[in-house]
Design a protein around this motif. Structure first.
Motif, mmCIF file in Angstrom:
data_model
loop_
_atom_site.group_PDB
_atom_site.id
_atom_site.type_symbol
_atom_site.label_atom_id
_atom_site.label_comp_id
_atom_site.label_asym_id
_atom_site.label_seq_id
_atom_site.Cartn_x
_atom_site.Cartn_y
_atom_site.Cartn_z
ATOM 1 N N GLU A 3 -6.670 -3.900 -6.354
ATOM 2 C CA GLU A 3 -6.305 -3.593 -4.964
ATOM 3 C C GLU A 3 -6.598 -4.776 -4.049
ATOM 4 O OE1 GLU A 3 -6.887 0.996 -3.853
ATOM 5 O OE2 GLU A 3 -8.688 0.117 -4.723
ATOM 6 N N ARG A 6 0.828 -1.209 0.000
ATOM 7 C CA ARG A 6 0.000 0.000 0.000
ATOM 8 C C ARG A 6 0.866 1.264 0.000
ATOM 9 N NH1 ARG A 6 -4.736 -1.554 4.454
ATOM 10 N NH2 ARG A 6 -5.801 -3.142 3.163
ATOM 11 N N LEU A 37 -0.241 -0.895 -9.871
ATOM 12 C CA LEU A 37 -1.517 -0.489 -9.291
ATOM 13 C C LEU A 37 -1.507 1.004 -8.995
ATOM 14 C CD1 LEU A 37 -4.274 -0.936 -7.926
ATOM 15 C CD2 LEU A 37 -3.026 -1.593 -5.843
ATOM 16 N N ARG A 51 -10.218 -1.500 -8.284
ATOM 17 C CA ARG A 51 -10.591 -1.982 -6.945
ATOM 18 C C ARG A 51 -10.337 -3.473 -6.826
ATOM 19 N NH1 ARG A 51 -10.028 -3.001 -2.879
ATOM 20 N NH2 ARG A 51 -11.329 -2.928 -1.013
ATOM 21 N N THR A 64 -3.092 -6.184 -11.909
ATOM 22 C CA THR A 64 -2.537 -4.825 -11.820
ATOM 23 C C THR A 64 -1.961 -4.394 -13.161
ATOM 24 O OG1 THR A 64 -0.434 -5.715 -10.947
ATOM 25 C CG2 THR A 64 -2.052 -4.906 -9.336
ATOM 26 N N ALA A 124 2.346 -3.564 -6.893
ATOM 27 C CA ALA A 124 1.940 -2.321 -6.228
ATOM 28 C C ALA A 124 2.320 -1.096 -7.054
ATOM 29 C CB ALA A 124 2.573 -2.244 -4.841
ATOM 30 N N ASP A 170 -3.915 -6.891 -1.768
ATOM 31 C CA ASP A 170 -4.068 -7.071 -0.318
ATOM 32 C C ASP A 170 -4.079 -8.556 0.050
ATOM 33 O OD1 ASP A 170 -4.103 -4.382 0.257
ATOM 34 O OD2 ASP A 170 -6.263 -4.257 0.590
ATOM 35 N N ALA A 183 2.160 1.647 -3.570
ATOM 36 C CA ALA A 183 1.099 2.098 -4.470
ATOM 37 C C ALA A 183 0.773 3.565 -4.236
ATOM 38 C CB ALA A 183 -0.149 1.231 -4.273
#
Length: 406
Positions: free
Chosen positions: A305, A81, A255, A302, A341, A252, A309, A84
């Motif tokens: 993402e 995260r 993304l 989304r 991604t 990431a 995760d 990203a």
């Protein structure tokens, strides 16, 4: 081609990241800072020395170091995260520390206690790690850069390319083959950036990721100490998380670039785009076909993402209990995330122009940097092979190979 001298000066010790929440908040603040001059850095190819000093001082470069060695030991989910978030502001700045975190994972998995304590402390003090892993001019992927061990000492000899971050680094982790140990026995030699015989050449001229410094490094009988050399191949002879940990950071980056392109799309459509004359609406933001496409891009991002995760959680689980099954599950989950991604990042960058119209191609806005960055970075390794790995795992129960590119 111009050899670029290392720019180093004494700096205060970086902030110590406390936990995952602190890391995420720090990343958000940095991203807002980095976004301001991202257009000029890309357009003029300004190497981001000042930005990297602020990035390092923030403490994020030491955030993955285990708590036992003074770090925050943030989760892989949080690391992805963070990357990203930075990538949404500047794709190049997000990629520069990727190999830094990769080298820290190699140390965590395969380094001796002495090596961990030394290098982890150097990173917490503000040292940056680059990379010299890849070589060009060979089709067989065999390494030509050698670790020569003779009575006079240990030396590194060879040439590397795609050395992202090396130009900004204090140490350059270099993949080497030991002359006296067989051609398939590899090590990661941590070479001081300013050691005699090291030449970093700023010759990266890709159309995207322009300020990553991903150029060449040559080593001419560069002296290294034995305690700076970490086993590499040995860490892939058993199940470890080095590979999926490396790959999730690439996911990431893609993304984040896609998320940045999506935010630009929203801003542009709201403020500057015109509705198509057949739409019957006054504003582009009310055009029903535009709304459909914006919704499509957001759903894809989304979903990407969510897969990142999920993959991060499986990498974290495999770090805690590394075995054949846990590492395979993590690797396949990361491969799935990289597939989506890649697709979502490219889609978002492409739709930025389709939905914004001709005026969005003006040079002064430099919006094409999103497409150039994500297209360049998604070529890091072929996504078509990730489909193959996922299919073989689910259909035939075949675990993926253990290396850094699955």
């Amino acid at each position: 081609m111009i050899s670029t001298a290392f720019q180093a000066s004494a700096k205060p010790r970086p902030v110590l990241i406390r936990d995952d929440a602190h890391a995420l908040e720090t990343a958000r603040q940095l991203a807002a800072d980095f976004a301001r001059d991202a257009v000029l850095r890309d357009a003029e190819r300004r190497l981001p020395w000042d930005e990297l000093e602020r990035y390092t001082a923030s403490g994020l470069w030491g955030a993955t170091i285990p708590r036992a060695y003074g770090g925050a030991e943030i989760s892989t989910v949080t690391l992805a995260r963070v990357i990203a978030t930075i990538a949404a502001a500047d794709g190049s700045l997000a990629q520069i520390p990727q190999n830094h975190f990769y080298a820290l994972e190699v140390l965590r998995v395969g380094g001796s206690e002495t090596q961990k304590r030394f290098f982890f402390d150097r990173v917490l003090a503000g040292d940056r790690l680059g990379n010299a892993l890849a070589e060009i001019g060979t089709r067989d992927f065999k390494r030509r850069t050698r670790l020569v061990r003779d009575p006079a000492g240990w030396y590194v000899e060879g040439e590397k390319f795609y050395c992202t971050g090396a130009i900004y680094a204090h140490w350059i982790p270099t993949l080497v083959v030991a002359d006296d140990a067989g051609s398939d026995v590899t090590y990661l030699a941590f070479v001081p950036r300013n050691a005699p015989g090291v030449t970093v050449i700023d010759d990266w001229d890709g159309f995207g990721q322009r300020v990553t410094g991903s150029g060449s490094v040559t080593f001419s009988r560069v002296r290294v100490e034995p305690e700076w050399v970490v086993p590499f191949k040995a860490s892939f002879d058993r199940p470890t998380t080095i590979g999926p940990h490396a790959q999730i950071m690439h996911a990431a980056i893609d993304l984040g670039i896609g998320l940045g392109a999506f935010e630009e799309t929203l801003r542009y459509v709201r403020a500057r785009a015109r509705p198509w004359l057949d739409s019957g609406v006054e504003k582009a933001s009310e055009d029903p076909l535009t709304l459909h496409q914006v919704g499509h891009v957001r759903v894809r991002l989304r979903a990407a993402e969510a897969l990142v995760d999920r993959a991060g959680a499986l990498v974290d689980a495999a770090q805690r209990v590394p075995d054949e099954d846990s590492v395979a599950r993590a690797s396949i989950a990361v491969a799935q995330a990289r597939i989506l991604t890649t697709k979502a990042g490219l889609l978002a960058a492409d739709k930025l122009f389709e939905l914004s119209g001709t005026s969005s191609t003006q040079s002064e806005d430099n919006l094409d940097r999103y497409w150039r960055n994500v297209r360049t970075h998604t070529l890091h390794d072929p996504v078509r092979w990730k489909y193959q790995a996922v299919g073989n795992f689910h259909l035939n129960g075949k675990r993926p190979p253990r290396h850094g590119a699955i």
